[in-house]
Design an enzyme around this catalytic site. Structure first.
Site, short mmCIF file in Angstrom:
data_model
loop_
_atom_site.label_atom_id
_atom_site.label_comp_id
_atom_site.label_asym_id
_atom_site.label_seq_id
_atom_site.Cartn_x
_atom_site.Cartn_y
_atom_site.Cartn_z
N TYR A 124 6.49 -6.80 -2.46
CA TYR A 124 7.29 -6.49 -0.90
C TYR A 124 6.31 -6.33 0.18
O TYR A 124 6.88 -5.95 1.19
CB TYR A 124 8.51 -5.03 -1.13
CG TYR A 124 7.55 -3.77 -1.38
CD1 TYR A 124 7.62 -3.43 -2.77
CD2 TYR A 124 7.16 -2.94 -0.39
CE1 TYR A 124 7.00 -2.08 -2.92
CE2 TYR A 124 6.71 -1.50 -0.64
CZ TYR A 124 6.49 -1.36 -1.97
OH TYR A 124 6.11 -0.13 -2.34
N LYS A 129 2.53 7.00 -15.67
CA LYS A 129 3.74 6.73 -16.36
C LYS A 129 3.86 6.91 -17.79
O LYS A 129 4.54 7.12 -18.58
CB LYS A 129 4.29 5.16 -15.91
CG LYS A 129 4.62 5.29 -14.43
CD LYS A 129 5.24 3.93 -14.11
CE LYS A 129 5.57 3.62 -12.58
NZ LYS A 129 6.24 2.40 -12.45
N THR A 164 4.48 8.01 -10.97
CA THR A 164 3.88 6.89 -10.37
C THR A 164 2.46 6.59 -11.14
O THR A 164 2.25 7.60 -11.68
CB THR A 164 4.00 6.36 -8.89
OG1 THR A 164 3.70 5.07 -8.73
CG2 THR A 164 3.33 7.60 -8.08
N ASP A 216 12.96 1.17 -13.42
CA ASP A 216 12.53 0.15 -12.94
C ASP A 216 13.57 -1.13 -13.23
O ASP A 216 13.71 -2.12 -12.71
CB ASP A 216 11.24 -0.40 -13.47
CG ASP A 216 10.08 0.38 -12.62
OD1 ASP A 216 10.35 0.84 -11.57
OD2 ASP A 216 9.15 0.71 -13.25
N ARG A 244 6.72 5.64 -0.93
CA ARG A 244 7.96 5.56 0.08
C ARG A 244 8.98 6.37 -0.61
O ARG A 244 10.00 6.35 0.18
CB ARG A 244 8.17 4.26 0.05
CG ARG A 244 7.07 3.38 0.95
CD ARG A 244 7.66 1.73 0.99
NE ARG A 244 6.75 1.24 2.16
CZ ARG A 244 5.47 0.69 1.95
NH1 ARG A 244 4.97 0.72 0.72
NH2 ARG A 244 4.92 0.25 2.86
#
Ligand code: ATR
Length: 275
Positions: free
Chosen positions: A217, A65, A61, A100, A15
């Site tokens: 989410y 990482k 991502t 984060d 996103r």
């Protein structure tokens, strides 16, 4: 024109392009944000030539990482968490951080301003990558007792070694007792996520005025958050964390500290499956 991207394998479901694209437009930046799908075996070469690919920085991502941390100059935060999710070129040096922590803390500050003055004891469910960012943020904000509950108990014990004596490893059976004295509960596991097993935790025993946060989410309002709202507790969800983790990278790349807006949030909410 300045350009940044999210690098992952896969990456096209990220996103981040939408999220940063919104700010690029809002602040009229001469910039661009794309996604790059890079195989693990190609990742080191891609990073080495980030500038050649046209980028001044990148979000990182899954599954890159940890490798991004190794191949860059990380700050204390990225080192402590053991993973980098943001890279930027600084006079030819490839530097990195982990935002984060900003995401979790920024969302919590927005949902419950001043929470850190009231919360002396917190319960964190999960001791994975997301849990590390959560616990790092809580230690940084001075929470006195952080109870880390994990299915694999040894990983919670390792958190104490990594983050210090304010961390207390615990087991799932301890949760009801720990919640009774806690002002903050955070789910950092994948439980409760669409397609994953349910998270069966009742926040009921928590102190009046408690705050409950969930990194999940999809769905936006997890069963845990719905139960917390019902009790009148303040809540923070995974989408708010996603929005807030993007603030610092945008500032690093494009020189403007952007504001998370309701309109931007609605735009992302529209993409989340409703069932
Ligand atoms: P992330 O980077 O998203 O945090 P992770 O590092 O794989 O992902 O961590 C997932 C977390 O969810 C871990 O704390 C994991 O517990 P274990 O360390 O015992 O594996 C937790 N988790 C995942 N599925 C679980 C389940 N069915 N029951 C309890 N905990 C679970």
């Amino acid at each position: 024109m300045r350009a940044a991207c999210v690098i992952g394998w896969p990456a096209k479901h990220s996103r981040s392009p939408k999220l940063h694209g919104y700010w690029i437009e809002r602040y009229k930046i001469d910039g661009n944000y794309k996604y790059e799908e890079v195989r693990p075996e190609d990742f080191p070469a891609f990073l080495k030539n980030l500038e050649g690919h046209g980028y001044i920085g990148a979000n990182i991502t899954i599954p890159h990482k940890e490798m991004a941390l190794k191949l860059s100059e990380p700050d204390a935060r990225a080192r402590a968490i053991g993973a980098a999710n943001t890279l930027w070129l600084d006079k030819g040096r490839l530097r990195s951080t982990n935002t984060d922590v900003d995401g979790f803390i920024g969302a919590l500050d927005a949902a419950a301003p001043g929470w850190d003055k009231r919360v002396a004891s917190a319960v964190v469910l999960g001791a994975g990558g997301a849990g590390r960012a959560v616990v790092y943020g809580l230690v940084e904000r001075g929470v006195k007792a952080i109870h880390v509950v994990n299915r694999t108990y040894e990983k919670a014990v390792a958190f104490r070694e990594r983050f210090g004596p304010s961390v207390h490893p615990a087991r799932w059976d301890d949760v009801p007792r720990l919640l009774a004295g806690a002002g903050l509960l955070v789910n950092s596991t994948s439980l409760g996520m669409k397609g994953q097993p349910a998270l069966e935790i009742d926040p009921g025993p928590m102190k009046a005025g408690a705050v409950v946060a969930d990194i999940v989410y999809v769905p936006l309002k997890t069963k845990l958050l719905a139960a917390a709202e019902k009790r009148g507790f303040k809540t923070s969800n995974g989408l708010d964390m996603l929005l807030h983790q993007a603030v610092r990278p945008f500032q690093l790349w494009f020189g403007v500290r952007p504001e998370v807006t309701a309109e931007q949030r609605d735009m992302l909410v529209a993409d989340i499956p409703k069932d």
